[in-house]
Scaffold this motif. Structure first.
Motif, mmCIF file in Angstrom:
data_model
loop_
_atom_site.group_PDB
_atom_site.id
_atom_site.type_symbol
_atom_site.label_atom_id
_atom_site.label_comp_id
_atom_site.label_asym_id
_atom_site.label_seq_id
_atom_site.Cartn_x
_atom_site.Cartn_y
_atom_site.Cartn_z
ATOM 1 N N PRO A 253 0.808 -1.213 0.000
ATOM 2 C CA PRO A 253 0.000 0.000 0.000
ATOM 3 C C PRO A 253 0.844 1.266 0.000
ATOM 4 C CG PRO A 253 -0.803 -1.564 1.653
ATOM 5 C CD PRO A 253 0.518 -2.076 1.161
ATOM 6 N N ASP A 254 0.314 2.318 -0.631
ATOM 7 C CA ASP A 254 0.899 3.643 -0.584
ATOM 8 C C ASP A 254 0.464 4.260 0.742
ATOM 9 O OD1 ASP A 254 1.197 6.450 -0.764
ATOM 10 O OD2 ASP A 254 1.148 6.361 -2.952
ATOM 11 N N LEU A 255 1.406 4.521 1.643
ATOM 12 C CA LEU A 255 1.041 4.956 2.991
ATOM 13 C C LEU A 255 0.317 6.293 3.010
ATOM 14 C CD1 LEU A 255 4.118 3.882 5.130
ATOM 15 C CD2 LEU A 255 1.851 2.846 5.039
ATOM 16 N N ASP A 256 0.643 7.194 2.071
ATOM 17 C CA ASP A 256 -0.077 8.470 2.023
ATOM 18 C C ASP A 256 -1.562 8.238 1.789
ATOM 19 O OD1 ASP A 256 2.093 9.987 2.495
ATOM 20 O OD2 ASP A 256 2.418 10.641 0.432
ATOM 21 N N ARG A 257 -1.859 7.349 0.836
ATOM 22 C CA ARG A 257 -3.267 7.077 0.556
ATOM 23 C C ARG A 257 -3.857 6.211 1.652
ATOM 24 N NH1 ARG A 257 -1.706 6.088 -4.893
ATOM 25 N NH2 ARG A 257 -2.265 3.911 -4.667
ATOM 26 N N LEU A 258 -3.067 5.281 2.178
ATOM 27 C CA LEU A 258 -3.553 4.412 3.243
ATOM 28 C C LEU A 258 -4.055 5.225 4.433
ATOM 29 C CD1 LEU A 258 -3.728 1.434 4.307
ATOM 30 C CD2 LEU A 258 -1.498 1.841 5.338
ATOM 31 N N LEU A 259 -3.341 6.280 4.763
ATOM 32 C CA LEU A 259 -3.692 7.109 5.909
ATOM 33 C C LEU A 259 -4.559 8.310 5.530
ATOM 34 C CD1 LEU A 259 -0.241 7.056 7.714
ATOM 35 C CD2 LEU A 259 -2.268 5.691 8.239
ATOM 36 N N GLY A 260 -4.929 8.399 4.258
ATOM 37 C CA GLY A 260 -5.828 9.462 3.835
ATOM 38 C C GLY A 260 -5.153 10.805 3.657
ATOM 39 N N GLN A 261 -3.827 10.813 3.439
ATOM 40 C CA GLN A 261 -3.114 12.077 3.340
ATOM 41 C C GLN A 261 -3.048 12.613 1.920
ATOM 42 O OE1 GLN A 261 -2.041 13.571 6.205
ATOM 43 N NE2 GLN A 261 -3.078 11.866 7.188
ATOM 44 N N SER A 262 -3.404 11.830 0.911
ATOM 45 C CA SER A 262 -3.244 12.265 -0.467
ATOM 46 C C SER A 262 -4.459 13.041 -0.947
ATOM 47 C CB SER A 262 -3.007 11.062 -1.380
ATOM 48 O OG SER A 262 -4.207 10.328 -1.539
ATOM 49 N N LEU A 263 -4.242 13.833 -2.001
ATOM 50 C CA LEU A 263 -5.326 14.593 -2.622
ATOM 51 C C LEU A 263 -6.405 13.654 -3.140
ATOM 52 C CD1 LEU A 263 -6.601 17.141 -3.871
ATOM 53 C CD2 LEU A 263 -5.054 16.827 -5.828
ATOM 54 N N SER A 264 -5.991 12.596 -3.826
ATOM 55 C CA SER A 264 -6.969 11.672 -4.408
ATOM 56 C C SER A 264 -7.816 11.000 -3.336
ATOM 57 C CB SER A 264 -6.279 10.624 -5.281
ATOM 58 O OG SER A 264 -5.271 9.949 -4.568
ATOM 59 N N ASP A 265 -7.224 10.699 -2.184
ATOM 60 C CA ASP A 265 -7.994 10.067 -1.122
ATOM 61 C C ASP A 265 -9.001 11.048 -0.528
ATOM 62 O OD1 ASP A 265 -7.838 7.381 0.565
ATOM 63 O OD2 ASP A 265 -8.332 9.015 1.934
ATOM 64 N N TYR A 266 -8.593 12.306 -0.379
ATOM 65 C CA TYR A 266 -9.514 13.321 0.147
ATOM 66 C C TYR A 266 -10.718 13.471 -0.781
ATOM 67 C CZ TYR A 266 -11.271 17.685 2.086
ATOM 68 O OH TYR A 266 -12.080 18.641 2.656
ATOM 69 N N VAL A 267 -10.444 13.589 -2.068
ATOM 70 C CA VAL A 267 -11.525 13.778 -3.040
ATOM 71 C C VAL A 267 -12.406 12.536 -3.112
ATOM 72 C CG1 VAL A 267 -12.047 14.176 -5.477
ATOM 73 C CG2 VAL A 267 -10.223 15.475 -4.357
ATOM 74 N N ARG A 268 -11.792 11.371 -3.021
ATOM 75 C CA ARG A 268 -12.559 10.125 -3.026
ATOM 76 C C ARG A 268 -13.602 10.117 -1.915
ATOM 77 N NH1 ARG A 268 -12.511 5.731 0.193
ATOM 78 N NH2 ARG A 268 -10.832 6.573 1.463
ATOM 79 N N VAL A 269 -13.245 10.645 -0.763
ATOM 80 C CA VAL A 269 -14.135 10.628 0.393
ATOM 81 C C VAL A 269 -15.185 11.732 0.324
ATOM 82 C CG1 VAL A 269 -14.254 10.942 2.897
ATOM 83 C CG2 VAL A 269 -12.448 9.524 1.903
ATOM 84 N N TYR A 270 -14.791 12.938 -0.089
ATOM 85 C CA TYR A 270 -15.648 14.109 0.105
ATOM 86 C C TYR A 270 -16.380 14.606 -1.150
ATOM 87 C CZ TYR A 270 -13.625 14.451 4.745
ATOM 88 O OH TYR A 270 -13.241 14.180 6.048
ATOM 89 N N ALA A 271 -15.964 14.217 -2.339
ATOM 90 C CA ALA A 271 -16.646 14.709 -3.542
ATOM 91 C C ALA A 271 -18.083 14.186 -3.581
ATOM 92 C CB ALA A 271 -15.891 14.269 -4.793
ATOM 93 N N ASN A 272 -18.993 15.030 -4.059
ATOM 94 C CA ASN A 272 -20.403 14.628 -4.106
ATOM 95 C C ASN A 272 -20.827 14.134 -5.476
ATOM 96 O OD1 ASN A 272 -20.409 17.023 -5.534
ATOM 97 N ND2 ASN A 272 -22.330 17.777 -4.630
ATOM 98 N N CYS A 273 -19.853 13.668 -6.267
ATOM 99 C CA CYS A 273 -20.138 13.113 -7.598
ATOM 100 C C CYS A 273 -19.201 11.931 -7.828
ATOM 101 C CB CYS A 273 -19.930 14.184 -8.673
ATOM 102 S SG CYS A 273 -18.228 14.777 -8.793
ATOM 103 N N PRO A 274 -19.473 11.104 -8.848
ATOM 104 C CA PRO A 274 -18.544 10.016 -9.169
ATOM 105 C C PRO A 274 -17.147 10.549 -9.493
ATOM 106 C CG PRO A 274 -20.642 9.675 -10.268
ATOM 107 C CD PRO A 274 -20.699 11.054 -9.691
ATOM 108 N N VAL A 275 -16.130 9.821 -9.047
ATOM 109 C CA VAL A 275 -14.739 10.259 -9.210
ATOM 110 C C VAL A 275 -13.971 9.210 -10.005
ATOM 111 C CG1 VAL A 275 -12.600 10.891 -8.033
ATOM 112 C CG2 VAL A 275 -14.802 11.532 -7.023
ATOM 113 N N LEU A 276 -13.377 9.633 -11.107
ATOM 114 C CA LEU A 276 -12.555 8.764 -11.929
ATOM 115 C C LEU A 276 -11.094 9.075 -11.637
ATOM 116 C CD1 LEU A 276 -11.963 6.730 -14.140
ATOM 117 C CD2 LEU A 276 -12.549 8.462 -15.836
ATOM 118 N N LEU A 277 -10.408 8.099 -11.028
ATOM 119 C CA LEU A 277 -9.002 8.261 -10.656
ATOM 120 C C LEU A 277 -8.129 7.627 -11.726
ATOM 121 C CD1 LEU A 277 -9.589 7.252 -6.955
ATOM 122 C CD2 LEU A 277 -8.951 9.543 -7.718
#
Length: 279
Positions: A253-277
């Motif tokens: 695992p990428d530890l930044d994403r694992l711990l929710g520190q990355s931009l993509s992880d933040y958007v994955r959690v909080y965006a109110n629309c489908p997110v294509l990574l």
């Protein structure tokens, strides 16, 4: 080019609706679809038999709902740990896109609760479209792409341009969070030359005759991207999620994403629309 899609079917969420919306767009209309449902290990043989029967019915219903040509859809029922099976099947079929539902769990909570989508997000190198269970899936008209100078952002732009070009009456929203521009989320930059990151994207949109909007909000990127998506009623958000791990650690695992520190992880959690990574 999206030619091979993997739809991970869990029985909840709105991933089927999302796929149907994509299939209305010309660039997806020739794609083949593998619909995967994974039955995890059960305590008893009877329990496994029951779950396999339920899974078979779920797959049959999904195939019926999607209403694709029989040659373009492949229902697949597998046994095992869903996290591992989705990653393995994605590699086996060489998919161009994984579509999964997501509960939008925050940070370490998703790990503790054994989130399948978070695990796949961690370890798969494939583009991944996450559809949260609590959002309303809409017809895709407004496509937003978050840009910076990274290679993954350029891949995002190519995909966003292709999508917007194929959507009749659609709009492409180009966003780059920039702390030096004092512009509120949702406002258009008075002079796009103020943001050199957006200029190449604007030029490409103009060449293709795409209706676009340019947004350059200040502040923390994750928060501003989510806010712009909400303010502008975005139907699909495309975001780069570069893998920063050395090749020797690709299976970890990428530890930044694992711990929710990355931009993509933040958007994955909080965006109110489908997110294509996009990698």
């Amino acid at each position: 080019m999206i030619e091979n899609i993997l739809l991970a079917l869990s029985g909840t969420g709105q991933t089927r609706d999302m796929l149907k919306m994509l299939m209305d767009i010309p660039m997806f209309q020739r794609a083949s679809v593998t619909v995967l449902h994974v039955v995890p290990p059960q305590v008893t043989a009877d329990g496994m038999t029951e779950k396999l029967e339920e899974g078979g019915k779920m797959l049959a219903q999904a195939v019926q709902d999607l209403n694709l040509e029989p040659t373009r859809i492949n229902p697949m029922l597998q046994q095992g740990d869903p996290k591992d099976v989705v990653c393995r099947v994605a590699e086996q079929i060489d998919t161009d896109l994984i579509i999964m539902g997501s509960r939008g769990l925050k940070r370490i909570q998703s790990i503790l609760e054994n989130s399948v989508s978070q695990y796949v997000f961690q370890l798969s190198s494939r583009p991944m479209l996450l559809v949260k269970d609590d959002i309303y899936v809409k017809k895709i008209n407004r496509v937003m792409v978050a840009l910076d100078k990274s290679e993954s952002a350029q891949q995002c732009l190519k995909l966003a341009l292709a999508l917007a070009r194929d959507i009749k009456g659609g709009q492409l929203i180009l966003v780059h969070t920039n702390p030096d521009l004092k512009i509120k989320p949702g406002e258009i930059a008075a002079n796009p030359n103020e943001d050199p990151v957006l200029i190449p994207a604007i030029n490409e949109a103009k060449k293709l005759g795409i209706n676009y909007k340019c947004v350059a909000p200040e502040g923390k990127p994750g928060e501003r991207i989510c806010q712009v998506a909400e303010d502008l009623n975005v139907d699909l958000l495309i975001l780069g999620s570069p893998d920063r791990r050395p090749s020797i650690a690709k299976g970890l695992p990428d530890l930044d994403r694992l711990l929710g520190q990355s931009l993509s992880d933040y958007v994955r959690v909080y965006a109110n629309c489908p997110v294509l990574l996009v990698r």
